[in-house]
Design an enzyme around this catalytic site. Structure first.
Site, PDB file in Angstrom:
ATOM      1  N   TYR A   1      -4.624  -6.886  -3.626  1.00 48.08           N
ATOM      2  CA  TYR A   1      -5.860  -7.447  -4.182  1.00 48.08           C
ATOM      3  C   TYR A   1      -7.088  -7.153  -3.326  1.00 48.08           C
ATOM      4  CZ  TYR A   1      -3.321 -11.335  -1.855  1.00 48.08           C
ATOM      5  OH  TYR A   1      -2.539 -12.110  -1.017  1.00 48.08           O
TER       6      TYR A   1
ATOM      7  N   CYS B   1       3.971   6.963  -0.076  1.00 47.57           N
ATOM      8  CA  CYS B   1       3.629   7.969  -1.086  1.00 47.57           C
ATOM      9  C   CYS B   1       3.038   7.308  -2.330  1.00 47.57           C
ATOM     10  CB  CYS B   1       4.879   8.785  -1.437  1.00 47.57           C
ATOM     11  SG  CYS B   1       4.519  10.303  -2.335  1.00 47.57           S
TER      12      CYS B   1
END
Length: 425
Positions: free
Chosen positions: A322, A350
């Site tokens: 967030y 990744c």
């Protein structure tokens, strides 16, 4: 206030240089200061006791285990008289194992299973914070099968905008938490008819990382009115759980001090004979910890410079989850007046969201240098995971000039050993 400071150009946790922990434990690593944790616990506890206890019953503080559930952390808080707010049977067992008495444990959460309800009743917890009609009926059914009476508070949603990030607000009408405000009288009436339920309290929680008192006061004032109306209808409301949510300074926030918060609570609830319950988490542990990482590469492109660290979003999820801010500092103190240039601070995972900070002004750093993410004691290690087959990060507790590893680094072998390959493969 915390106990992380530069001494002779090196960042320390209390009296231990962070470089020493990095050399002996490795990175990434979470580091907690016992002195900071204890201080925060006492400041919050004493603020409430000094302003609320003189007007009635002593408040009960139930630390939100989800913020940081390490056994060492819980033992420190248990020694300070704290109870626990848990949202799973696992958190309940963690609290019990750390020495927190069952009678100081409240069980929150929107999806309690029959097994969790049964385990909590067997343990003898203080109460369930009930979030729906269906959960209320489930608790009655399980308690009945066990021949017990379950003590509950109903979590009533006051429909107050906490003014915090949309992903950590919990008290608005469209959030998944709690029972709608206008349904409260009917649900309490239903609870009173259930043979194995004793509904004697109200619970609320409007969100996390609040930096102003006004949303708290609006929610608490509205709920005090509900206490009066429910009592007038014959319901024995004896305790009020005001939840948690008090913020900490991650960046330039100036959250209210615990004393100001306690003054407001005393003013709003002072004339009611109630047992008040509080569920602080972040305000106790947030600034008591940091995460240390090492620069693996410095990468320059045509448009920006990247600091690529050995810590990733799986180790500290808050920025990716967030857009949370954490101050990032060099473990070796930069020279006075050292130039600062904008960099992108990223990890090895990744995923394009594996970004801790964009255009962050940082002093010169090279591969091998250490950095620390401040204010990482809450929702850091407890939310970490093993994505990309990355080991869980270790945790360290510092006490003066000594430290101990309180969660060892998971090995890849341990991680692989959790898998089970069928015989037919």
């Amino acid at each position: 206030m915390d106990h992380f400071e530069y001494r002779a150009g090196r960042l320390h946790a209390e009296d231990v240089p962070l470089e020493r922990i990095a050399a002996e434990v490795g990175t990434p690593v979470y580091v907690y200061s016992r002195a900071t944790l204890t201080r925060h616990a006492r400041v919050f506890r004493d603020a409430l006791a000094g302003r609320i206890a003189p007007h009635g019953r002593a408040p009960l503080i139930c630390y939100a285990v989800k913020a940081n559930g390490n056994q060492a952390v819980l033992r420190i808080l248990a020694a300070e008289g704290y109870g626990a707010d848990v949202v799973s049977a696992g958190e309940m067992k963690r609290a019990l194992a750390a020495g927190i008495p069952a009678e100081k444990i409240v069980f929150s959460g929107v999806a309690k299973t029959d097994g969790e309800i049964r385990a909590a009743l067997e343990a003898g917890i203080l109460q369930f914070n009930v979030e729906s009609d269906a959960e209320l009926d489930a608790i009655d059914r399980v308690a009945g099968a066990m021949g017990q009476i379950a003590k509950v508070s109903l979590r009533i949603n006051p429909d107050i905008d906490a003014g915090t990030h949309a992903k950590i607000t919990t008290g608005k009408a469209d959030n998944k938490f709690g029972i709608a405000w206008d349904r409260a009288p009917d649900v309490y009436a239903h609870a009173s008819r259930l043979a194995h339920i004793e509904a004697t309290g109200i619970d609320l929680h409007i969100g996390s990382q609040l930096s102003k008192l006004e949303p708290f006061e609006a929610a608490f004032t509205r709920t005090v009115g509900l206490v009066r109306s429910l009592r007038a209808a014959g319901h024995p409301i004896r305790h009020l759980d005001l939840g948690g949510g008090l913020g900490i300074p991650y960046d330039d926030e100036t959250p209210p001090a615990p004393e100001a918060y306690a003054d407001m609570v005393a003013r709003v609830t002072g004339d009611l004979d109630l047992q008040l319950i509080f569920e602080p988490g972040r305000v106790i542990v947030g600034n008591a910890g940091l995460m240390m990482s090492r620069v693996v590469y410095v990468k320059d492109t045509a448009t920006r410079r990247f600091l690529i660290l050995d810590a990733g979003m799986n180790d500290l999820m808050r920025p990716a989850l967030y857009d949370a801010y954490h101050e990032v500092v060099a473990v070796s103190e930069p020279a006075a007046g050292a130039p600062r240039t904008p960099v992108e601070i990223v990890g090895p995972v990744c995923e394009s969201t594996d970004v801790f900070a964009r255009d962050r002004l940082m002093p010169p750093l090279d591969a091998g240098d250490l950095v620390a993410f401040r204010s990482a004691g809450a929702y850091g290690a407890t939310m970490s995971n093993t994505y990309n087959a990355r080991e869980l990060v270790p945790e360290v507790l510092v006490d003066g000039d000594r430290y101990a590893v309180i969660r060892p680094r998971q090995s890849i072998e341990d991680l692989i050993a959790m898998d089970r390959v069928p015989d037919w493969l």
